[in-house]
Design an enzyme around this catalytic site. Sequence first.
Site, PDB file in Angstrom:
ATOM      1  N   CYS A  45       6.468  -6.301 -12.341  1.00 25.37           N
ATOM      2  CA  CYS A  45       6.082  -5.217 -11.437  1.00 25.37           C
ATOM      3  C   CYS A  45       6.751  -3.912 -11.828  1.00 25.37           C
ATOM      4  O   CYS A  45       7.957  -3.863 -12.020  1.00 25.37           O
ATOM      5  CB  CYS A  45       6.564  -5.501 -10.019  1.00 25.37           C
ATOM      6  SG  CYS A  45       5.623  -6.686  -9.155  1.00 25.37           S
ATOM      7  N   GLU A  58      -3.141  -2.058 -18.473  1.00 31.30           N
ATOM      8  CA  GLU A  58      -2.529  -3.359 -18.694  1.00 31.30           C
ATOM      9  C   GLU A  58      -2.933  -4.343 -17.588  1.00 31.30           C
ATOM     10  O   GLU A  58      -3.065  -3.967 -16.439  1.00 31.30           O
ATOM     11  CB  GLU A  58      -1.009  -3.207 -18.779  1.00 31.30           C
ATOM     12  CG  GLU A  58      -0.649  -2.454 -20.052  1.00 31.30           C
ATOM     13  CD  GLU A  58       0.827  -2.122 -20.218  1.00 31.30           C
ATOM     14  OE1 GLU A  58       1.250  -1.993 -21.371  1.00 31.30           O
ATOM     15  OE2 GLU A  58       1.539  -1.977 -19.221  1.00 31.30           O
ATOM     16  N   CYS A  95       6.183   7.304  -7.242  1.00 33.35           N
ATOM     17  CA  CYS A  95       7.306   6.436  -6.868  1.00 33.35           C
ATOM     18  C   CYS A  95       8.360   6.515  -7.974  1.00 33.35           C
ATOM     19  O   CYS A  95       8.046   6.286  -9.147  1.00 33.35           O
ATOM     20  CB  CYS A  95       6.824   4.996  -6.694  1.00 33.35           C
ATOM     21  SG  CYS A  95       5.490   4.851  -5.499  1.00 33.35           S
ATOM     22  N   CYS A 145      -2.994 -10.136 -12.500  1.00 34.66           N
ATOM     23  CA  CYS A 145      -2.533  -8.875 -11.925  1.00 34.66           C
ATOM     24  C   CYS A 145      -3.327  -7.782 -12.630  1.00 34.66           C
ATOM     25  O   CYS A 145      -3.193  -7.601 -13.843  1.00 34.66           O
ATOM     26  CB  CYS A 145      -1.026  -8.739 -12.165  1.00 34.66           C
ATOM     27  SG  CYS A 145      -0.371  -7.158 -11.626  1.00 34.66           S
ATOM     28  N   CYS A 163       9.062   3.469 -10.498  1.00 36.98           N
ATOM     29  CA  CYS A 163       7.939   2.776 -11.150  1.00 36.98           C
ATOM     30  C   CYS A 163       7.586   3.414 -12.492  1.00 36.98           C
ATOM     31  O   CYS A 163       7.414   4.634 -12.590  1.00 36.98           O
ATOM     32  CB  CYS A 163       6.724   2.803 -10.222  1.00 36.98           C
ATOM     33  SG  CYS A 163       5.284   1.991 -10.933  1.00 36.98           S
ATOM     34  N   CYS A 172      -1.195   6.649 -12.786  1.00 34.99           N
ATOM     35  CA  CYS A 172      -1.156   6.674 -11.321  1.00 34.99           C
ATOM     36  C   CYS A 172      -0.825   8.078 -10.857  1.00 34.99           C
ATOM     37  O   CYS A 172      -0.043   8.776 -11.491  1.00 34.99           O
ATOM     38  CB  CYS A 172      -0.089   5.691 -10.812  1.00 34.99           C
ATOM     39  SG  CYS A 172      -0.117   5.456  -9.021  1.00 34.99           S
TER      40      CYS A 172
HETATM   41  N1  SAH Z   1       0.145   1.181  -6.264  1.00 37.93           N
HETATM   42  C1  SAH Z   1       0.175  -0.094  -5.653  1.00 37.93           C
HETATM   43  C2  SAH Z   1       0.078  -1.252  -6.626  1.00 37.93           C
HETATM   44  C3  SAH Z   1       0.867  -1.204  -7.898  1.00 37.93           C
HETATM   45  S1  SAH Z   1       2.583  -1.492  -7.891  1.00 37.93           S
HETATM   46  C4  SAH Z   1       1.402  -0.220  -4.783  1.00 37.93           C
HETATM   47  O1  SAH Z   1       2.224   0.692  -4.778  1.00 37.93           O
HETATM   48  O2  SAH Z   1       1.521  -1.197  -4.057  1.00 37.93           O
HETATM   49  C5  SAH Z   1       2.844  -3.172  -7.482  1.00 37.93           C
HETATM   50  C6  SAH Z   1       4.203  -3.423  -6.793  1.00 37.93           C
HETATM   51  O3  SAH Z   1       5.294  -3.252  -7.706  1.00 37.93           O
HETATM   52  C7  SAH Z   1       4.467  -2.462  -5.649  1.00 37.93           C
HETATM   53  O4  SAH Z   1       5.009  -3.140  -4.555  1.00 37.93           O
HETATM   54  C8  SAH Z   1       5.511  -1.530  -6.249  1.00 37.93           C
HETATM   55  O5  SAH Z   1       6.260  -0.875  -5.282  1.00 37.93           O
HETATM   56  C9  SAH Z   1       6.309  -2.495  -7.085  1.00 37.93           C
HETATM   57  N2  SAH Z   1       7.147  -1.859  -8.111  1.00 37.93           N
HETATM   58  C10 SAH Z   1       6.954  -0.675  -8.721  1.00 37.93           C
HETATM   59  N3  SAH Z   1       7.948  -0.455  -9.628  1.00 37.93           N
HETATM   60  C11 SAH Z   1       8.765  -1.521  -9.577  1.00 37.93           C
HETATM   61  C12 SAH Z   1       9.946  -1.902 -10.287  1.00 37.93           C
HETATM   62  N4  SAH Z   1      10.461  -1.126 -11.234  1.00 37.93           N
HETATM   63  N5  SAH Z   1      10.528  -3.096  -9.979  1.00 37.93           N
HETATM   64  C13 SAH Z   1       9.991  -3.914  -9.043  1.00 37.93           C
HETATM   65  N6  SAH Z   1       8.867  -3.612  -8.348  1.00 37.93           N
HETATM   66  C14 SAH Z   1       8.254  -2.428  -8.600  1.00 37.93           C
END
Ligand code: SAH
Length: 336
Positions: free
Chosen positions: A327, A82, A106, A95, A109, A102
């Site tokens: 995000c 996406e 986390c 973006c 996420c 991935c």
């Molecule tokens: N893997 C990379 C880039 C992708 S995530 C990273 O971790 O930075 C992009 C951003 O979205 C990151 O800061 C991540 O922590 C955040 N993110 C992930 N899940 C989220 C959620 N459910 N709500 C808000 N931000 C989130």
Amino acid sequence: MTALSDFFIAQGDQSFRGKQVYEWLWKKGAHRFEDMTNLSKDTRALLEEHFVINHIHVDAMQKSKDGTIKNAIKLHDGLIVESVLIPTSKRTTACVSSQVGCSLNCTFCATAKLKRMRNLQADEIVDQVVAIDRQSRLYHQKPLTNIVFMGMGEPLMNYPQVLAAIDKITSPEGLGMSPRRITLSTSGIPKMIKKMADEGVKFKLAVSLHSAVEETRKKIMPFTEHFPLTDLREALEYWYAKTKSRMTYEYVVWKGVNDQQADIDALVEFCRFAPSKVNLIEYNAIGDDAFRQAAPEVIERYIQVLERHGITVTVRRSRGKDIDAACGQLANKSQA
Ligand code: SAH
């Protein structure tokens, strides 16, 4: 495929050439005509003259009320990533994704639930940018101004291809975009941050910190078991010493996770080590929710304390939430 065969017939060649080219494109994932080694030099030159290989295509597009556009991009092997276009009054940002799924875990996420299927090729990353730029011109009458690697995947786990893509995006023969308009967001892989610093990269760095308390960070980002905060901090100091570019810490404040004074104090302390700013991100629910965004008063307290210590804070409001484009919400839902 028939169109390709017809093209060859019209050129006085044989129709089976169409099949050969088709197989190169869809079975072997060739990105360049020059790689199609069972075709003659002349045939390859002819193709070069008449066609462009666009090995990704927008499979589905969703538009949010706020102008955000989420694209499901189909790759040559049928997998989907996406990419999102985020317009504001001042800029339009793409973006982009760096991996299909991935490998990190986390817990907040949506992409993490997909597991990593494969790394994207540099061209597949550049093509996302090209596709989004086209949409920006079409729907917002202006070209893309910024790129963030905040889509699916961990860019530092696909480092060579991500760097090759950025080279192409920034080079004058490529898209000619300034590296200062590109932000790579990483969950924080210390060794790779140092490597980037050594290579003198010119783009900006954002780090998904979310907690400066070791135990808490381990709980919400379990892979950090192998990457303690002390190593991360050291790598970030190194980054700053080499690049003189201050990083951004991405940070979501959750109820019962990092909403105490001790969490704020730890963040302030962490920010002391290298010039940095904090981007407080709104939490986007991902469905199975163990997580809740902290109350506005808590976020306000974070802002006050950080500012009192001279740390710049920005608050990122979510965009495209109604279409799961915000995000952490990228999970190929349209495929489910
Ligand atoms: N893997 C990379 C880039 C992708 S995530 C990273 O971790 O930075 C992009 C951003 O979205 C990151 O800061 C991540 O922590 C955040 N993110 C992930 N899940 C989220 C959620 N459910 N709500 C808000 N931000 C989130």
